[in-house]
Design a protein around this motif. Sequence first.
Motif, PDB file in Angstrom:
ATOM      1  N   ALA A   1       0.698   7.036  -7.003  1.00 25.98           N
ATOM      2  CA  ALA A   1      -0.259   5.698  -6.376  1.00 25.98           C
ATOM      3  C   ALA A   1      -0.431   6.254  -4.866  1.00 25.98           C
ATOM      4  O   ALA A   1      -0.673   5.342  -4.292  1.00 25.98           O
ATOM      5  CB  ALA A   1       0.442   4.541  -6.752  1.00 25.98           C
TER       6      ALA A   1
ATOM      7  N   TRP B   1       0.912  -1.108   0.201  1.00 28.77           N
ATOM      8  CA  TRP B   1       0.017  -0.083  -0.053  1.00 28.77           C
ATOM      9  C   TRP B   1       0.994   1.481   0.022  1.00 28.77           C
ATOM     10  O   TRP B   1       1.720   1.363   0.897  1.00 28.77           O
ATOM     11  CB  TRP B   1      -0.970   0.048   1.285  1.00 28.77           C
ATOM     12  CG  TRP B   1      -2.073   0.832   1.092  1.00 28.77           C
ATOM     13  CD1 TRP B   1      -1.946   2.372   1.382  1.00 28.77           C
ATOM     14  CD2 TRP B   1      -3.511   0.367   0.675  1.00 28.77           C
ATOM     15  NE1 TRP B   1      -3.243   2.775   1.224  1.00 28.77           N
ATOM     16  CE2 TRP B   1      -4.053   1.880   0.475  1.00 28.77           C
ATOM     17  CE3 TRP B   1      -3.986  -0.608   0.168  1.00 28.77           C
ATOM     18  CZ2 TRP B   1      -5.352   1.873   0.302  1.00 28.77           C
ATOM     19  CZ3 TRP B   1      -5.193  -0.356  -0.211  1.00 28.77           C
ATOM     20  CH2 TRP B   1      -6.072   0.603  -0.049  1.00 28.77           C
TER      21      TRP B   1
ATOM     22  N   LEU C   1      -9.357   8.088  -0.136  1.00 29.79           N
ATOM     23  CA  LEU C   1      -9.243   7.056  -1.195  1.00 29.79           C
ATOM     24  C   LEU C   1      -9.705   7.811  -2.723  1.00 29.79           C
ATOM     25  O   LEU C   1      -8.969   7.272  -3.783  1.00 29.79           O
ATOM     26  CB  LEU C   1      -9.893   5.948  -0.754  1.00 29.79           C
ATOM     27  CG  LEU C   1      -9.453   4.535  -1.531  1.00 29.79           C
ATOM     28  CD1 LEU C   1      -8.197   4.275  -1.287  1.00 29.79           C
ATOM     29  CD2 LEU C   1     -10.234   3.374  -0.827  1.00 29.79           C
TER      30      LEU C   1
ATOM     31  N   ARG D   1      -3.055   4.112  -2.379  1.00 30.65           N
ATOM     32  CA  ARG D   1      -3.363   2.995  -3.365  1.00 30.65           C
ATOM     33  C   ARG D   1      -2.928   1.799  -3.126  1.00 30.65           C
ATOM     34  O   ARG D   1      -1.472   1.861  -2.670  1.00 30.65           O
ATOM     35  CB  ARG D   1      -3.186   3.384  -4.821  1.00 30.65           C
ATOM     36  CG  ARG D   1      -3.974   4.759  -5.075  1.00 30.65           C
ATOM     37  CD  ARG D   1      -5.345   4.471  -5.694  1.00 30.65           C
ATOM     38  NE  ARG D   1      -6.058   5.701  -6.225  1.00 30.65           N
ATOM     39  CZ  ARG D   1      -6.967   6.347  -5.668  1.00 30.65           C
ATOM     40  NH1 ARG D   1      -7.406   5.933  -4.702  1.00 30.65           N
ATOM     41  NH2 ARG D   1      -7.373   7.279  -6.639  1.00 30.65           N
TER      42      ARG D   1
END
Length: 164
Positions: A81, A73, A114, A84
């Motif tokens: 990213a 993660w 998110l 994510r």
Amino acid sequence: MSPRDLVLTPRGLRFAGRLWPCSIGRGGVTGQKREGDGATPSGTHRVVGMVYRPDRIPRPAHWSRPIGPRDLWCDDPRHPAYNRPVRAPFGASHETLRRADPLYDLVLIVDWNLTAPVPGGGSAIFIHEWRRPGYPTEGCIALERKDLHEIAGRIRPGTRLIVP
């Protein structure tokens, strides 16, 4: 509020008519979540995923997904990213989802920061197993293993997590 909501209270996590002992972030609860502050973000969140270690536990729910050896993660606010799931090899800062300890054997993924992640706004906010009663997290909510598994078997995608 519905009895199907997970609601953080000063005495634990209320769900399905019961109070479940839990731990929160070492920084308490905050409305101004920042990466690395150790705080649990306040607000109404949703459980949007469930991942588990298939080598350690049976599938907890039909909608859960196994954690593989390369699953990570991203917690690097400078990386595209950020907040994510990513796969190894991955050079930026990250959390390993397949841990040696049992903390992430079962993880409920919360939608905090998110959908459109704000860099530095906090990442990897999960509901997972605690180290021991009362031991704080880095911002997640943590429960005793048997309680986490019971709750995981009873929730659905989209279940609300309310952190006042």
